[in-house]
Write an enzyme that holds these catalytic residues in place. Structure first.
Site, short mmCIF file in Angstrom:
data_model
loop_
_atom_site.label_atom_id
_atom_site.label_comp_id
_atom_site.label_asym_id
_atom_site.label_seq_id
_atom_site.Cartn_x
_atom_site.Cartn_y
_atom_site.Cartn_z
N ALA A 174 -20.81 -0.20 -10.48
CA ALA A 174 -22.18 0.08 -10.05
C ALA A 174 -22.57 -0.57 -8.74
CB ALA A 174 -23.16 -0.37 -11.14
N SER A 175 -21.63 -1.20 -8.04
CA SER A 175 -22.01 -1.95 -6.85
C SER A 175 -22.18 -1.10 -5.61
CB SER A 175 -20.98 -3.06 -6.58
OG SER A 175 -19.70 -2.49 -6.32
N SER A 182 -12.87 13.70 -11.20
CA SER A 182 -12.79 14.15 -9.81
C SER A 182 -12.37 15.61 -9.81
CB SER A 182 -11.76 13.32 -9.04
OG SER A 182 -11.39 13.93 -7.82
N TYR A 235 -3.55 9.51 -8.63
CA TYR A 235 -4.99 9.62 -8.84
C TYR A 235 -5.32 10.87 -9.66
CZ TYR A 235 -9.98 9.83 -7.58
OH TYR A 235 -11.35 9.89 -7.60
#
Length: 244
Positions: A12-13, A138, A151
């Protein structure tokens, strides 16, 4: 009056996670915000959420570690009603160059941590017969990408996890949905590609632009709410008609 609800957002940063945190704060949720290394950024996000009236707790945990989920949940002051599994890493390169360490970190943060975070969250949600679990995958989890095989593999697993878990917990009033964004203007993207490369990708997108973290956050906030109670096990890909 609706009972106060608590949301936990991992990663959440910055970027999408920060936007989701702020949107949920505006919607009246109290928050636990997870971060790993970006202390100053996390504190700034917490401050912004606080100005919206949310009670905010910051929790640091390394979700690339095998015990990352346990690190996180061991610090929670309140079991979440809404769990947003957003934390992640990017990886770009040939599949032959992937190391065992890179594999383990990628699978831990994208697959292992969401699996065990959700498992730890479920007893509270089952007792309340309400819960929202939102995973973040994604577009590459849907269609795959060359030079991003690791990924894509991890994000594909997130999608299968979402579908299977939704079927298991739906009878308990819990929804599990996945957001699979296309090209979103975040530090992860701008750090991986220069502006010329990004412009070349945008040319392939019918909408003619990148998405914004705020657009993803709006979708997450809707999925967290009561009106989304019949949306379950779905993979929603905001991508400007790039892939549909």
């Amino acid at each position: 009056m609706r009972q106060q609800r608590y949301a936990c957002v991992t990663g959440a940063s910055r970027g999408i996670g920060a936007a989701i945190a702020l949107r949920l704060a505006r919607a009246g949720y109290n928050l636990t915000l997870h971060y790993n290394s970006s202390v100053q950024e996390a504190e700034e996000v917490a401050k912004r959420c606080g100005t919206e009236g949310a009670e905010v707790t910051l929790v640091r945990a390394d979700l690339t570690a095998p015990d990352g989920a346990e690190q996180l949940y061991g610090q929670l002051l309140q079991a979440p009603d809404v769990l947003v599994l957003n934390a992640g890493l990017s990886a770009y390169g040939m599949v032959q160059d992937v190391t065992t360490e890179e594999w383990e970190k990628m699978m831990n943060v994208h697959v292992r941590a969401p699996f065990f975070c959700a498992r730890l969250a479920l007893p509270h949600m089952v007792r309340r017969r309400f819960g929202r679990i939102i995973t973040v995958s994604s577009i590459w989890g849907l269609t795959g990408a060359s030079f991003e095989v690791l990924y894509s593999t991890a994000k594909g697993a997130v999608i299968s996890f979402t579908k299977a878990l939704a079927k298991e917990v739906a009878p308990s009033g819990i929804t599990v949905n996945c957001i699979a964004p296309g090209l979103i203007r975040t530090e992860m993207m701008t750090g991986a590609f220069n502006e010329e490369e990004l412009a070349a990708i945008v040319e392939e997108i019918p909408a003619g632009r990148m998405g914004t973290p705020e657009e993803i956050a709006a979708l997450a906030a809707f999925l967290a709410g009561d009106e989304a109670g019949y949306i379950n096990g779905q993979i929603i890909s905001p991508n400007g008609a790039w892939y549909c």
